[in-house]
Scaffold this active site. Structure first.
Site: not given
Ligand SMILES: [Zn+2]
Length: 172
Positions: A60-63, A101, A129, A131
């Site tokens: 996941c590119e956010h976390h 995703q 996920h 995260c």
């Molecule tokens: Zn994430």
């Protein structure tokens, strides 16, 4: 190409006649051909093709935390098909980078659409996920589901349902 790969094995000090390497030149040559996009065929087959339960691992590119699950891909050819083993590799190719995703789902569908111009493409991803799990945002086993429907899968509800039934009723 097989001979060249065999001679590379010799040059790096390997014995191409030993068991584990016997078919390596052939396999390497086939995977290179895959990477060079030779895995498309012209055929008369025009029924729905489904590859389901493709294992998926991504970040996941956010976390920068993993998300993982299953990807199901379906398409209806219009004169051309993709080698079946190429579809999981396509999924891997887009999964093995920082992703979200939703975009991963769309990229897989659009790539197939672009490469063989089928009558339609359907991609569904079901993933968990870390995260979300780690932060307790949702229940521990909650699954995020995303889908991308193109062509007849978008326009025709029966086609879409046929795909979803085949994907889910045989899945465990
Ligand atoms: Zn994430």
């Amino acid at each position: 190409m097989i001979e060249e790969i065999r001679s590379i094995l010799i040059k790096i000090g390997e014995d191409p006649a030993r068991d584990g390497l016997l078919n390596t030149p052939l396999r390497v040559s086939q995977s290179l051909q895959f990477l060079l996009n030779k895995a498309l065929f012209d055929v008369a087959y025009d029924e729905m093709v489904i590859v389901r339960d493709i294992e998926l691992f991504s970040l996941c590119e956010h976390h920068l935390l993993p998300f993982f699950g299953k990807c199901h891909v379906g398409y209806i050819p219009d004169g051309r098909v993709i080698g079946l083993s190429k579809i999981p590799r396509l999924v891997d190719m887009y999964a093995r980078r920082l992703q979200v995703q939703e975009r991963l789902t769309t990229q897989i569908a659009e790539t197939i659409d672009h490469k063989i111009h089928p009558r339609g493409v359907a991609v569904v991803i079901e993933a968990q996920h870390l995260c979300m799990i780690m932060r307790g945002v949702e229940k521990q086993n909650s699954v995020a589901v995303t889908s991308s429907m193109l062509g007849v899968f978008k326009d025709n509800q029966n086609t879409r349902n046929e795909f979803l039934n085949l994907v889910h009723h045989q899945s465990k």
